[in-house]
Scaffold this motif. Structure first.
Motif, PDB file in Angstrom:
ATOM      1  N   ASP A  28       0.841  -1.193   0.000  1.00 21.45           N
ATOM      2  CA  ASP A  28       0.000   0.000   0.000  1.00 21.45           C
ATOM      3  C   ASP A  28       0.879   1.247   0.000  1.00 21.45           C
ATOM      4  N   ASN A  29       0.292   2.365  -0.414  1.00 21.42           N
ATOM      5  CA  ASN A  29       1.054   3.607  -0.583  1.00 21.42           C
ATOM      6  C   ASN A  29       1.739   4.061   0.693  1.00 21.42           C
ATOM      7  N   ILE A  47       2.749   0.734  -6.998  1.00 20.26           N
ATOM      8  CA  ILE A  47       1.394   0.445  -7.444  1.00 20.26           C
ATOM      9  C   ILE A  47       0.875  -0.700  -6.576  1.00 20.26           C
ATOM     10  N   GLU A  50      -3.647  -4.648  -5.431  1.00 24.05           N
ATOM     11  CA  GLU A  50      -5.069  -4.645  -5.786  1.00 24.05           C
ATOM     12  C   GLU A  50      -5.333  -3.710  -6.958  1.00 24.05           C
ATOM     13  N   GLN A  51      -4.618  -2.598  -7.000  1.00 21.60           N
ATOM     14  CA  GLN A  51      -4.771  -1.664  -8.120  1.00 21.60           C
ATOM     15  C   GLN A  51      -4.197  -2.267  -9.395  1.00 21.60           C
ATOM     16  N   SER A  55      -6.466  -3.714 -13.067  1.00 25.52           N
ATOM     17  CA  SER A  55      -6.249  -2.849 -14.222  1.00 25.52           C
ATOM     18  C   SER A  55      -5.542  -3.614 -15.331  1.00 25.52           C
TER      19      SER A  55
END
Length: 372
Positions: A28-29, A47, A50-51, A55
């Motif tokens: 996570d970020n 990134i 999950e993102q 995508s």
């Protein structure tokens, strides 16, 4: 598709050698921003998995298709899935970093700093934590200073060099990482030294090292200089009259913080005296070798971290504050967040806690944050 993996050591070698390294961090970020793989030639792309999974990976134009790309997560599982996903979508040169950030945190890279009488001094760079430890060898004998808990690295290095570790020293009671000092001393049948002012709650045996103590390692010498401020017992070691091992008192671009035992108000005065009086009396040509670095910009071309003391008095911001009250305010207010599990780590380094290996690894996650 099954993808290849790469060891933390292989990545570390490339970082030390300043080779271009492309890292896709799929944590996570917040986790990535707080603690990440860094280096002068490291390009980090964050990134979250999950993102990425939700995508079309080809839309992430910052991901290189024609260069090796290393995926990393916390422990190596999610990064493997991310690498497989990318490989299935046309990325042909993707590797998952084995063991993730947990393994990256444990990687040590030895760099030769220079000569001592009858031998040499080496800096062990722990890229994932910014920790720096040292091995001084002369005439087949060695001393290790500020050892990390991965003591097998020093043992293997000594075996390869055909030397015997006889002395192990800590500059102070560490709060950001678990010391391997006592463990290494026991494994090597060596003497373990610790400043007694930091050892009031230590429950194991050690040899006190105090101001003016001199040790011989083959033809080389180590002299202790009491230098409190980061801790009440912080002690600097002058090696062969050429190298100044400052522990967490003085770094290349910053200075130590006095608050990791909850005594910032008491120790800030000591820190000022050490930096603006005690160190001022030392030879300016001494090469400062700290126990940490905070940023890859502090690294030299060979991956080592060092600078002459007189240069630091010209350039280090923490050494430019002449007013003592202003200095104390600077080192006690608006400090960075304290290191992860620092109180548990202190208790471990006193011998009062004995965490299992996985717990010890977890306690050390995150940046060191030992500097002001």
């Amino acid at each position: 598709m099954t993808v290849k993996s790469i060891s933390p050591k292989e990545v570390a070698d490339q970082v030390i050698n300043r080779e271009p390294v492309y890292v896709l961090d799929v944590r996570d970020n917040e986790s990535s921003e707080d603690w990440q793989i860094e280096g002068s030639h490291v390009q980090l792309i964050n990134i979250p998995f999950e993102q990425l999974k939700g995508s079309d990976p080809s839309q992430f134009t910052e991901l290189p298709k024609d260069k090796p790309l290393y995926t990393v997560c916390a422990k190596g599982n999610t990064s493997q899935k991310a690498a497989e996903l990318l490989a299935d979508n046309g990325f042909g040169n993707v590797y998952s970093i084995e063991g993730g950030m947990a393994a990256w945190s444990e990687q040590l890279e030895p760099v030769k700093i220079g000569e001592v009488s009858g031998g040499a001094i080496y800096q062990f760079v722990r890229l994932g934590k910014g920790c720096l430890s040292y091995l001084i060898e002369s005439d087949g004998k060695a001393a290790v200073v500020d050892a990390n808990r991965m003591t097998e690295v020093y043992e293997q290095f000594a075996k390869e060099q055909g030397i015997v570790i006889e002395q192990v020293l800590d500059t102070h009671l560490h709060a950001d990482h678990i010391s391997g000092g006592k463990k290494l001393a026991e494994a090597s049948d060596a003497v373990y030294h610790l400043p007694p002012q930091d050892a009031e709650e230590v429950i194991f045996d050690f040899e006190p090292i105090t101001d003016g103590t001199k040790l011989s390692i083959g033809k080389a010498t180590i002299e202790a200089v009491y230098s409190p401020g980061h801790t009440i017992g912080s002690t600097t070691f002058i090696v062969d009259g050429k190298y100044l091992l400052t522990g967490d008192i003085l770094f290349v671009e910053s200075i130590g913080r006095p608050d990791l035992a909850g005594k910032a108000g008491d120790w800030a005065d000591d820190l000022y005296v050490t930096l603006y009086e005690r160190y001022k009396e030392l030879a300016g040509e001494l090469l400062v070798l700290p126990a940490h670095y905070a940023d890859p910009s502090e690294m030299n071309e060979d991956g080592s971290v060092s600078e002459k003391l007189n240069v630091l008095y010209e350039k280090n911001e923490g050494l430019q504050i002449k007013d003592e009250n202003q200095f104390i305010k600077r080192v006690t207010e608006d400090l960075k967040e304290q290191p992860n599990a620092y109180e548990e780590i202190r208790q471990t380094n006193m011998g009062r806690l004995k965490p299992e290996p996985e717990k010890a690894k977890e306690m050390e996650t995150g940046p060191n944050n030992c500097a002001v």
